[in-house]
Design a protein around this motif. Structure first.
Motif, PDB file in Angstrom:
ATOM      1  N   LEU A   1     -11.134 -23.388   2.920  1.00  0.00           N
ATOM      2  CA  LEU A   1     -10.371 -24.473   2.307  1.00  0.00           C
ATOM      3  C   LEU A   1     -10.630 -25.798   3.012  1.00  0.00           C
ATOM      4  N   CYS A   2     -10.635 -25.796   4.328  1.00  0.00           N
ATOM      5  CA  CYS A   2     -10.840 -27.048   5.069  1.00  0.00           C
ATOM      6  C   CYS A   2     -12.228 -27.625   4.822  1.00  0.00           C
ATOM      7  N   ALA A   3     -13.221 -26.765   4.644  1.00  0.00           N
ATOM      8  CA  ALA A   3     -14.565 -27.256   4.340  1.00  0.00           C
ATOM      9  C   ALA A   3     -14.592 -27.958   2.989  1.00  0.00           C
ATOM     10  N   GLN A   4     -13.869 -27.417   2.036  1.00  0.00           N
ATOM     11  CA  GLN A   4     -13.825 -28.030   0.709  1.00  0.00           C
ATOM     12  C   GLN A   4     -13.024 -29.333   0.726  1.00  0.00           C
ATOM     13  N   VAL A   5     -11.980 -29.368   1.538  1.00  0.00           N
ATOM     14  CA  VAL A   5     -11.209 -30.612   1.700  1.00  0.00           C
ATOM     15  C   VAL A   5     -12.100 -31.708   2.269  1.00  0.00           C
ATOM     16  N   ALA A   6     -12.853 -31.383   3.308  1.00  0.00           N
ATOM     17  CA  ALA A   6     -13.746 -32.368   3.914  1.00  0.00           C
ATOM     18  C   ALA A   6     -14.787 -32.854   2.913  1.00  0.00           C
ATOM     19  N   SER A   7     -15.254 -31.949   2.064  1.00  0.00           N
ATOM     20  CA  SER A   7     -16.284 -32.299   1.083  1.00  0.00           C
ATOM     21  C   SER A   7     -15.765 -33.283   0.043  1.00  0.00           C
ATOM     22  N   ILE A   8     -14.569 -33.041  -0.506  1.00  0.00           N
ATOM     23  CA  ILE A   8     -14.060 -33.924  -1.560  1.00  0.00           C
ATOM     24  C   ILE A   8     -13.708 -35.300  -0.990  1.00  0.00           C
ATOM     25  N   LEU A   9     -13.202 -35.341   0.240  1.00  0.00           N
ATOM     26  CA  LEU A   9     -12.891 -36.632   0.855  1.00  0.00           C
ATOM     27  C   LEU A   9     -14.171 -37.413   1.162  1.00  0.00           C
ATOM     28  N   HIS A  10     -15.199 -36.696   1.586  1.00  0.00           N
ATOM     29  CA  HIS A  10     -16.475 -37.349   1.851  1.00  0.00           C
ATOM     30  C   HIS A  10     -17.060 -37.938   0.576  1.00  0.00           C
ATOM     31  N   ASP A  11     -17.015 -37.138  -0.505  1.00  0.00           N
ATOM     32  CA  ASP A  11     -17.573 -37.607  -1.772  1.00  0.00           C
ATOM     33  C   ASP A  11     -16.820 -38.834  -2.301  1.00  0.00           C
ATOM     34  N   ALA A  12     -15.502 -38.872  -2.041  1.00  0.00           N
ATOM     35  CA  ALA A  12     -14.691 -39.991  -2.531  1.00  0.00           C
ATOM     36  C   ALA A  12     -14.654 -41.151  -1.545  1.00  0.00           C
ATOM     37  N   ALA A  13     -15.229 -40.959  -0.355  1.00  0.00           N
ATOM     38  CA  ALA A  13     -15.224 -41.983   0.693  1.00  0.00           C
ATOM     39  C   ALA A  13     -13.801 -42.431   1.021  1.00  0.00           C
ATOM     40  N   ILE A  14     -12.912 -41.421   1.190  1.00  0.00           N
ATOM     41  CA  ILE A  14     -11.506 -41.678   1.493  1.00  0.00           C
ATOM     42  C   ILE A  14     -11.173 -41.104   2.867  1.00  0.00           C
ATOM     43  N   LEU A  15     -10.445 -41.850   3.680  1.00  0.00           N
ATOM     44  CA  LEU A  15      -9.994 -41.351   4.977  1.00  0.00           C
ATOM     45  C   LEU A  15      -8.764 -40.467   4.801  1.00  0.00           C
ATOM     46  N   PRO A  16      -8.643 -39.351   5.540  1.00  0.00           N
ATOM     47  CA  PRO A  16      -7.458 -38.492   5.435  1.00  0.00           C
ATOM     48  C   PRO A  16      -6.152 -39.241   5.687  1.00  0.00           C
ATOM     49  N   SER A  17      -6.183 -40.262   6.528  1.00  0.00           N
ATOM     50  CA  SER A  17      -4.959 -41.008   6.841  1.00  0.00           C
ATOM     51  C   SER A  17      -4.408 -41.752   5.634  1.00  0.00           C
ATOM     52  N   GLN A  18      -5.198 -41.866   4.576  1.00  0.00           N
ATOM     53  CA  GLN A  18      -4.762 -42.532   3.361  1.00  0.00           C
ATOM     54  C   GLN A  18      -4.194 -41.545   2.340  1.00  0.00           C
ATOM     55  N   VAL A  19      -4.115 -40.258   2.717  1.00  0.00           N
ATOM     56  CA  VAL A  19      -3.864 -39.200   1.732  1.00  0.00           C
ATOM     57  C   VAL A  19      -2.659 -38.346   2.109  1.00  0.00           C
ATOM     58  N   ASN A  20      -1.809 -38.061   1.094  1.00  0.00           N
ATOM     59  CA  ASN A  20      -0.796 -37.012   1.191  1.00  0.00           C
ATOM     60  C   ASN A  20      -1.400 -35.739   0.601  1.00  0.00           C
ATOM     61  N   CYS A  21      -1.375 -34.662   1.343  1.00  0.00           N
ATOM     62  CA  CYS A  21      -2.006 -33.411   0.925  1.00  0.00           C
ATOM     63  C   CYS A  21      -0.941 -32.357   0.629  1.00  0.00           C
ATOM     64  N   VAL A  22      -1.002 -31.765  -0.579  1.00  0.00           N
ATOM     65  CA  VAL A  22      -0.122 -30.654  -0.942  1.00  0.00           C
ATOM     66  C   VAL A  22      -0.997 -29.488  -1.368  1.00  0.00           C
ATOM     67  N   ALA A  23      -0.884 -28.364  -0.667  1.00  0.00           N
ATOM     68  CA  ALA A  23      -1.714 -27.192  -0.925  1.00  0.00           C
ATOM     69  C   ALA A  23      -0.845 -26.008  -1.338  1.00  0.00           C
ATOM     70  N   GLY A  24      -1.110 -25.474  -2.513  1.00  0.00           N
ATOM     71  CA  GLY A  24      -0.507 -24.219  -2.943  1.00  0.00           C
ATOM     72  C   GLY A  24      -1.563 -23.140  -2.820  1.00  0.00           C
ATOM     73  N   VAL A  25      -1.358 -22.185  -1.918  1.00  0.00           N
ATOM     74  CA  VAL A  25      -2.423 -21.245  -1.567  1.00  0.00           C
ATOM     75  C   VAL A  25      -1.892 -19.815  -1.583  1.00  0.00           C
ATOM     76  N   ALA A  26      -2.677 -18.906  -2.128  1.00  0.00           N
ATOM     77  CA  ALA A  26      -2.325 -17.486  -2.100  1.00  0.00           C
ATOM     78  C   ALA A  26      -2.187 -17.029  -0.651  1.00  0.00           C
ATOM     79  N   GLY A  27      -1.112 -16.322  -0.355  1.00  0.00           N
ATOM     80  CA  GLY A  27      -0.869 -15.849   1.000  1.00  0.00           C
ATOM     81  C   GLY A  27      -0.054 -16.793   1.852  1.00  0.00           C
ATOM     82  N   ALA A  28       0.221 -18.008   1.337  1.00  0.00           N
ATOM     83  CA  ALA A  28       1.000 -18.974   2.120  1.00  0.00           C
ATOM     84  C   ALA A  28       2.496 -18.713   2.036  1.00  0.00           C
ATOM     85  N   GLY A  29       2.900 -17.707   1.296  1.00  0.00           N
ATOM     86  CA  GLY A  29       4.298 -17.292   1.325  1.00  0.00           C
ATOM     87  C   GLY A  29       4.658 -16.657   2.658  1.00  0.00           C
ATOM     88  N   ASN A  30       3.648 -16.186   3.374  1.00  0.00           N
ATOM     89  CA  ASN A  30       3.835 -15.652   4.721  1.00  0.00           C
ATOM     90  C   ASN A  30       3.981 -16.834   5.680  1.00  0.00           C
TER      91      ASN A  30
END
Length: 286
Positions: free
Chosen positions: A48-77
């Motif tokens: 997941l983190c690799a894909q996050v880095a990829s989309i931010l790189h493609d959009a030329a956006i810094l993470p500090s400019q972004v609110n991130c909400v992730a719904g992920v299988a297994g995150a109920g644990n």
């Protein structure tokens, strides 16, 4: 204050990411391999983190400019959730929220309005979203003792029917003959398959039942038991509330027509996706 929102839907077989600008417009989308935290926590976080880095790189956006909400299988644990949250926070996001994909699916299913959302995939889980925004999970306990109405449980019923045929020395029906081609034509072969079978293997067998619907008494009985289990999950998810029902997942479309008429009157089409739900959650927290 962050100007962008990154919505994530991480499942067992695929991950979808969507980047929104401050006007709520989609500016970038990405799809990649699954990132379930329940199958392999470390691999799921890495993927997941690799894909996050990829989309931010493609959009030329810094993470500090972004609110991130992730719904992920297994995150109920809670442990899994904390591990992924820590990994995402380390990337430098303005805000990070990690929830089960059942929660984001429920928010998306009726676009934030109250709903009983029932997911029917490899497993099964119900999510009740109430008017005050609170959620309640029903089921989702896993294949060992739960997941009635899911594909793995449906496949297990089919395997049990083959076991009984072997025990009673009965001739195999056409449906069981197709199953035996996958799992073995003898007690010994089936025992070997059982010793190594995982939840995904059982779920993969569920696809064999549907073509025999209306053509085979055994298929009719198994599918009736499946439908009754889904109805029970719907009842438990709605609780005492008068809520519409949205069925999601790979078994949803085939299962809906099998439900009793009263349940069919409750079912409506999803108004949005889990990514829509993640975006709505982000707005709620701003």
């Amino acid at each position: 204050m962050a100007n962008w929102v990154l919505a994530i839907d991480g499942g067992g077989t695929k991950t979808a990411l969507r980047l929104y600008d401050s006007d709520g417009q989609v500016v970038q989308e990405h799809r990649g391999p699954g990132s379930s935290l329940g199958h392999d926590l470390q691999l799921g976080c890495d993927t997941l983190c690799a894909q996050v880095a990829s989309i931010l790189h493609d959009a030329a956006i810094l993470p500090s400019q972004v609110n991130c909400v992730a719904g992920v299988a297994g995150a109920g644990n809670p442990y899994n959730q904390a591990q992924l949250r820590s990994r995402l926070q380390a990337l430098g996001f303005a805000e990070v929220k990690v929830v089960s994909d059942a929660i984001t699916s429920a928010y998306g299913a009726n676009l934030g309005a109250p709903v009983a959302c029932v997911a029917l995939g490899t497993g099964s889980v119900g999510t009740r979203l109430q008017a005050d925004g609170s959620t309640h999970l029903v089921g989702g306990w896993g294949f060992t003792l739960g997941d009635e109405g899911g594909g793995a449980r449906l496949g297990a019923m089919l395997v049990q029917a083959l076991m009984q045929a072997f025990d009673r020395q009965q001739a195999l029906t056409p449906l069981l003959e197709v199953l035996a081609q996958r799992v073995g034509h003898s007690r010994e072969a089936l025992s070997q398959w059982l010793s190594g079978a995982k939840v995904g293997d059982y779920a993969g067998l569920s696809e064999l039942v549907w073509p025999y619907q209306g053509r085979c008494d055994m298929a009719a009985e198994i599918l009736q038991r499946h439908a009754r289990a889904v109805e029970q999950l719907i009842r438990a998810t709605r609780g005492e509330y008068d809520l519409p029902v949205v069925l999601l997942g790979g078994l949803a479309d085939n299962t809906a027509p099998l439900l009793a008429p009263w349940y069919q009157t409750l079912v409506q089409r999803a108004r949005g996706s889990a990514l829509d739900g993640a975006y709505l959650l982000a707005l709620k927290n701003l």
